[in-house]
Design a protein around this motif. Structure first.
Motif, short mmCIF file in Angstrom:
data_model
loop_
_atom_site.label_atom_id
_atom_site.label_comp_id
_atom_site.label_asym_id
_atom_site.label_seq_id
_atom_site.Cartn_x
_atom_site.Cartn_y
_atom_site.Cartn_z
N LEU A 28 0.31 -1.01 0.06
CA LEU A 28 0.09 0.28 -0.34
C LEU A 28 0.89 1.28 -0.13
O LEU A 28 1.89 0.92 0.58
N ALA A 29 0.71 2.12 -0.69
CA ALA A 29 0.98 3.65 -0.96
C ALA A 29 -0.12 4.75 -0.64
O ALA A 29 -1.44 4.34 -1.32
N VAL A 30 -0.02 5.74 -0.16
CA VAL A 30 -0.11 6.95 0.29
C VAL A 30 0.55 8.65 -0.22
O VAL A 30 1.25 8.42 -0.10
N VAL A 31 -0.92 8.80 -1.18
CA VAL A 31 -0.65 9.99 -1.86
C VAL A 31 -1.34 11.22 -1.13
O VAL A 31 -2.14 10.77 -1.71
N HIS A 32 -1.11 12.39 -1.03
CA HIS A 32 -2.44 13.49 -1.91
C HIS A 32 -3.09 13.80 -3.43
O HIS A 32 -4.18 13.27 -3.14
N GLU A 33 -2.21 14.08 -3.83
CA GLU A 33 -3.05 14.47 -5.30
C GLU A 33 -2.35 13.30 -6.25
O GLU A 33 -0.91 12.04 -6.19
N THR A 34 -2.86 13.38 -7.05
CA THR A 34 -3.32 12.08 -8.09
C THR A 34 -3.03 12.66 -9.21
O THR A 34 -2.72 12.36 -10.64
N GLY A 35 -4.05 14.26 -9.84
CA GLY A 35 -3.99 14.70 -10.92
C GLY A 35 -5.24 14.91 -11.50
O GLY A 35 -6.30 14.15 -10.30
N ALA B 138 -8.96 13.79 -12.45
CA ALA B 138 -9.48 12.50 -12.58
C ALA B 138 -9.77 11.40 -14.04
O ALA B 138 -9.42 10.36 -14.27
N GLN B 139 -9.50 12.43 -15.45
CA GLN B 139 -9.43 11.62 -16.47
C GLN B 139 -8.13 11.13 -16.32
O GLN B 139 -6.70 12.58 -16.14
N GLY B 140 -7.93 9.91 -16.99
CA GLY B 140 -6.04 9.33 -17.09
C GLY B 140 -5.60 9.02 -16.24
O GLY B 140 -4.66 8.35 -15.55
N ARG B 141 -6.33 8.58 -14.52
CA ARG B 141 -6.08 9.05 -13.03
C ARG B 141 -4.99 6.85 -12.67
O ARG B 141 -4.76 7.16 -12.76
N GLU B 142 -6.37 6.39 -13.09
CA GLU B 142 -5.57 4.39 -13.81
C GLU B 142 -4.99 4.28 -14.47
O GLU B 142 -3.70 4.04 -13.73
N ALA B 143 -4.22 5.49 -15.04
CA ALA B 143 -3.23 4.38 -16.28
C ALA B 143 -1.95 5.33 -15.22
O ALA B 143 -0.44 5.15 -15.43
N ARG B 144 -2.39 6.44 -15.11
CA ARG B 144 -0.95 7.68 -14.79
C ARG B 144 -0.26 6.75 -13.02
O ARG B 144 0.52 6.94 -13.22
N CYS B 145 -1.29 5.93 -12.76
CA CYS B 145 -1.25 5.72 -10.96
C CYS B 145 -0.97 4.28 -10.87
O CYS B 145 0.29 4.52 -10.84
N ALA B 146 -0.69 3.12 -12.36
CA ALA B 146 -0.42 2.32 -12.59
C ALA B 146 0.75 2.32 -12.87
O ALA B 146 1.59 1.44 -13.07
N ALA B 147 1.17 3.62 -14.12
CA ALA B 147 2.60 3.25 -14.06
C ALA B 147 2.98 4.31 -12.92
O ALA B 147 4.52 4.00 -12.82
N ARG B 148 2.59 5.25 -12.65
CA ARG B 148 3.44 5.48 -11.44
C ARG B 148 3.96 4.48 -10.04
O ARG B 148 5.02 4.59 -9.38
N PHE B 149 2.79 3.68 -9.59
CA PHE B 149 3.20 2.70 -8.88
C PHE B 149 2.68 0.90 -8.69
O PHE B 149 2.05 0.39 -8.71
N PRO B 150 3.62 0.37 -10.00
CA PRO B 150 3.60 -1.08 -10.93
C PRO B 150 3.92 -1.79 -9.69
O PRO B 150 3.11 -2.87 -9.92
N ASP B 151 4.51 -2.05 -8.24
CA ASP B 151 4.61 -2.57 -7.30
C ASP B 151 3.75 -2.85 -6.70
O ASP B 151 3.85 -2.98 -5.91
N LEU B 152 2.16 -1.94 -6.84
CA LEU B 152 1.63 -1.82 -5.31
C LEU B 152 0.48 -2.62 -6.45
O LEU B 152 -0.10 -3.28 -6.56
N ASP B 153 0.07 -2.61 -4.29
CA ASP B 153 -1.66 -3.09 -4.58
C ASP B 153 -2.94 -2.39 -4.53
O ASP B 153 -3.97 -2.45 -4.63
N LEU C 118 -6.92 1.92 -6.50
CA LEU C 118 -7.50 3.47 -5.98
C LEU C 118 -8.20 4.04 -5.28
O LEU C 118 -9.77 3.58 -5.51
N LEU C 119 -8.32 4.26 -3.69
CA LEU C 119 -9.28 4.33 -2.50
C LEU C 119 -9.14 6.17 -3.18
O LEU C 119 -7.76 6.68 -2.29
N ASN C 120 -9.78 6.56 -2.59
CA ASN C 120 -9.87 8.13 -2.20
C ASN C 120 -11.26 8.20 -0.88
O ASN C 120 -12.16 8.55 -1.44
N PRO C 121 -10.82 8.92 0.39
CA PRO C 121 -11.94 8.32 1.04
C PRO C 121 -13.12 9.37 1.28
O PRO C 121 -13.67 9.62 2.12
N GLY C 122 -12.61 10.26 0.34
CA GLY C 122 -13.44 11.74 0.31
C GLY C 122 -13.04 12.55 1.39
O GLY C 122 -11.95 12.98 1.87
#
Length: 173
Positions: free
Chosen positions: A83-90, A92-107, A128-132
């Motif tokens: 698991l990892a935690v960050v504040h910003e991911t950019g 919403a459009q393209g978030r999944e691809a961006r995060c998967a590329a940046r964090f390939p070693d995470l669940d 990808l989880l954002n608790p609001g």
């Protein structure tokens, strides 16, 4: 292992204090995760003192005192769950691809910033989880946080919790 996930608490700017329902979850959580925008060092101190284990990062609204104590990215192995935690991911459009590329070693990647709950899984299997936000709902109907469990390296029972009346908030909302 029980997880409590929150972000964007913004105390005391958006609320005088954390909601009672959220505070009641603290003793039940094995790990508390905060995805940034604490705003107040006292909130960090409170969660550190009441949490068995706290994993947190700083956000864009956090000043030097919080940035000195919190990383931009936090990583943890929770019973085999990467698991990892960050504040910003950019955006919403393209978030999944961006995060998967940046964090390939995470669940699982927990993030905040938007105050909008989010729960998706990328093509690579990254969750990808954002608790609001428990204190600032912005354009959402409710303030929120999440709980989940980790069992044998797998994330289970992810649940978004809506908070009841916002009596703990300033009158502005």
């Amino acid at each position: 292992m029980r997880l409590l996930l929150m972000s964007d608490t913004h105390v005391p700017r958006r609320a005088r204090e954390l909601p009672p329902q959220l505070l009641a979850e603290l003793p039940r959580a094995d790990v508390v995760i905060h995805a940034g925008d604490w705003v107040d060092v006292a909130t960090l101190d409170l969660l550190e003192s009441r949490s068995a284990r706290l994993i947190g990062v700083h956000g864009n609204n956090d000043g030097p005192a919080l940035r000195a104590r919190l990383p931009e990215v936090a990583r943890a192995d929770l019973d085999g769950l990467r698991l990892a935690v960050v504040h910003e991911t950019g955006a919403a459009q393209g978030r999944e691809a961006r995060c998967a590329a940046r964090f390939p070693d995470l669940d699982v990647l927990v993030f905040g910033h938007s105050h909008i709950p989010w729960d998706t899984t990328t093509d690579t299997g990254l969750r990808l989880l954002n608790p609001g936000s428990p204190t600032d709902r912005r354009r959402r109907p409710h303030c929120t946080y999440m709980t989940a469990t980790v069992t044998e390296g797998a994330l289970r029972d992810v649940r978004l919790h809506r908070l009841p009346s916002r009596t703990w908030l300033p009158n502005r909302q």
